[in-house]
Design an enzyme around this catalytic site. Structure first.
Site, PDB file in Angstrom:
ATOM      1  N   GLY A  31       0.796  -1.224   0.000  1.00  0.00           N
ATOM      2  CA  GLY A  31       0.000   0.000   0.000  1.00  0.00           C
ATOM      3  C   GLY A  31       0.828   1.273   0.000  1.00  0.00           C
ATOM      4  CB  ALA A  32       1.865   4.042   1.133  1.00  0.00           C
ATOM      5  CG  LEU A  33      -1.261   1.456  -3.731  1.00  0.00           C
ATOM      6  CD1 LEU A  33      -2.512   1.029  -4.504  1.00  0.00           C
ATOM      7  CD2 LEU A  33      -0.215   0.341  -3.753  1.00  0.00           C
ATOM      8  CG  HIS A  37       2.859   0.383  -5.538  1.00  0.00           C
ATOM      9  ND1 HIS A  37       3.004   1.454  -4.695  1.00  0.00           N
ATOM     10  CD2 HIS A  37       3.515  -0.647  -4.951  1.00  0.00           C
ATOM     11  CE1 HIS A  37       3.709   1.090  -3.631  1.00  0.00           C
ATOM     12  NE2 HIS A  37       4.055  -0.172  -3.770  1.00  0.00           N
ATOM     13  N   GLY A 149       8.526  -5.475  -8.809  1.00  0.00           N
ATOM     14  CA  GLY A 149       9.411  -4.420  -9.308  1.00  0.00           C
ATOM     15  C   GLY A 149      10.881  -4.794  -9.159  1.00  0.00           C
ATOM     16  CB  SER A 187      10.370   3.999  -2.066  1.00  0.00           C
ATOM     17  OG  SER A 187      10.204   3.408  -0.796  1.00  0.00           O
ATOM     18  CB  SER A 188       5.490   3.229   0.485  1.00  0.00           C
ATOM     19  OG  SER A 188       4.920   2.487  -0.563  1.00  0.00           O
ATOM     20  NE  ARG A 189      10.963   1.186   4.603  1.00  0.00           N
ATOM     21  CZ  ARG A 189      10.677  -0.020   4.144  1.00  0.00           C
ATOM     22  NH1 ARG A 189      10.678  -0.245   2.853  1.00  0.00           N
ATOM     23  NH2 ARG A 189      10.388  -1.014   4.962  1.00  0.00           N
TER      24      ARG A 189
HETATM   25  P1  AMP Z   1       5.860  -2.554  -1.744  1.00  0.00           P
HETATM   26  O1  AMP Z   1       4.486  -1.988  -1.589  1.00  0.00           O
HETATM   27  O2  AMP Z   1       6.950  -1.574  -1.472  1.00  0.00           O
HETATM   28  O3  AMP Z   1       6.027  -3.872  -1.063  1.00  0.00           O
HETATM   29  O4  AMP Z   1       5.998  -2.868  -3.295  1.00  0.00           O
HETATM   30  C1  AMP Z   1       5.087  -3.691  -3.980  1.00  0.00           C
HETATM   31  C2  AMP Z   1       5.650  -4.014  -5.337  1.00  0.00           C
HETATM   32  O5  AMP Z   1       5.848  -2.827  -6.064  1.00  0.00           O
HETATM   33  C3  AMP Z   1       7.013  -4.740  -5.253  1.00  0.00           C
HETATM   34  O6  AMP Z   1       7.083  -5.735  -6.253  1.00  0.00           O
HETATM   35  C4  AMP Z   1       7.972  -3.607  -5.536  1.00  0.00           C
HETATM   36  O7  AMP Z   1       9.197  -4.047  -6.090  1.00  0.00           O
HETATM   37  C5  AMP Z   1       7.191  -2.785  -6.531  1.00  0.00           C
HETATM   38  N1  AMP Z   1       7.687  -1.405  -6.563  1.00  0.00           N
HETATM   39  C6  AMP Z   1       7.859  -0.585  -5.499  1.00  0.00           C
HETATM   40  N2  AMP Z   1       8.404   0.578  -5.896  1.00  0.00           N
HETATM   41  C7  AMP Z   1       8.592   0.476  -7.230  1.00  0.00           C
HETATM   42  C8  AMP Z   1       9.136   1.334  -8.230  1.00  0.00           C
HETATM   43  N3  AMP Z   1       9.596   2.538  -7.925  1.00  0.00           N
HETATM   44  N4  AMP Z   1       9.171   0.903  -9.507  1.00  0.00           N
HETATM   45  C9  AMP Z   1       8.712  -0.325  -9.831  1.00  0.00           C
HETATM   46  N5  AMP Z   1       8.187  -1.199  -8.941  1.00  0.00           N
HETATM   47  C10 AMP Z   1       8.129  -0.794  -7.664  1.00  0.00           C
END
Ligand code: AMP
Length: 283
Positions: A31-33, A37, A149, A187-189
């Site tokens: 989340g925090a899309l 995402h 990703g 990044s959500s962070r």
């Molecule tokens: P997360 O919500 O951070 O666990 O990410 C969920 C999915 O989105 C994972 O497969 C991540 O690798 C992908 N993802 C996160 N940030 C990016 C980005 N900037 N570009 C491409 N994919 C991403």
């Protein structure tokens, strides 16, 4: 878009599509899309009949309780974004739904060095938590294709390894990293960065690009040392690791002349926010 919180309802809803042999694309997230995402959602929509996105902040993949507590959450905004981007179902279970009475059923696999270097080394238990939740989600959703990703490069390799060693009937598809205009990997962070930190955050990708540019002209050890020094020239940054590794095994290499293709990967603290990024070399 259907919003579902229970495993039972998710399976029931998906059964109609599975009976018709329709292709289900799946994007697991916490989340925090953001646009990173949403790019995965777009690719899934293009390649499947229906697209499911899970939003679940998985507690068992956090080795740092503070990181878990501070992880950004905004379910109603996520739902709106997914709906407007044509996602068909959002699966957002509670922790109790995924791990009833704290029962995790961890997936224990042998990964060679893949889970022992870099993220595996600095975040003990992280990948076990990731693999456990992804396997559980695959069992619930039953996707034909699942999208991950390259931003989380090591995670992608671990999931590919898990799929192959368990012989799961799903294609694991790696998607390119989506970046902000200044190059910072989305990044959500990033939401946790202060304005000042956000202004300088581009440095991580800038140094990765410079490393790609310098390539084999500099010995590997010297290039790694240079990169760490360059990032830390600004005292707001602290590099946890900077490695140049084989793209498949993620074994760090000591010297060039390696036949396989390589990737430069780094984890950096900017203030108290831990950011990871990577670039593929010689592609
Ligand atoms: P997360 O919500 O951070 O666990 O990410 C969920 C999915 O989105 C994972 O497969 C991540 O690798 C992908 N993802 C996160 N940030 C990016 C980005 N900037 N570009 C491409 N994919 C991403």
């Amino acid at each position: 878009m259907k919003e579902i919180t229970t495993i039972k309802e998710a399976k029931l809803w998906l059964r109609t599509y599975q009976k018709k042999n329709l292709k289900i694309g799946f994007v697991p997230t916490m989340g925090a899309l953001h646009d990173g995402h949403l790019r995965l959602i777009a690719q899934s929509r293009a390649e499947n009949d229906i697209t499911v996105c899970s939003v679940f902040v998985n507690p068992i993949q956090f080795n740092n309780p503070e990181d878990l507590a501070k992880y950004p959450r905004n379910l109603s905004l996520d739902a709106r974004l997914l709906k407007s981007h044509g996602c068909n179902m959002m699966f957002c279970p509670s922790v109790e739904e995924m791990y009833p009475n704290g029962k995790q059923d961890p997936v224990d696999l042998e990964y060679g060095m893949l889970d022992k270097v870099m993220e595996g080394k600095f975040r003990p238990g992280h990948f076990k938590g990731v693999v456990t939740v992804v396997k559980k989600l695959f069992d619930i959703i039953g996707p034909s294709n699942a999208y991950f990703g390259k931003k989380d490069y090591q995670q992608l390799m671990i999931i590919k390894h898990m799929q192959a060693s368990l012989g799961l009937p799903v294609n694991i598809i790696g998607c390119e990293t989506v970046r902000e205009d200044d190059g910072l990997a989305m990044s959500s962070r990033n939401l946790r960065l202060t304005i000042g930190e956000r202004q300088v955050a581009r440095r991580i990708f800038e140094v990765l690009c410079k490393v790609r540019e310098k390539g084999t002209k500099t010995p590997v050890w010297e290039l790694k040392e240079w990169a760490i020094k360059k990032i830390q020239e600004d005292s707001m940054f602290r590099v946890e690791y900077f490695e140049i590794a084989d793209r498949e095994t993620l074994m760090p290499v000591e010297a060039w002349g390696h036949k396989n293709q390589l990737v430069a990967l780094t984890a950096v603290f900017l203030g108290d926010v831990r950011l990871i990024d990577n670039v593929e070399l010689f592609s």
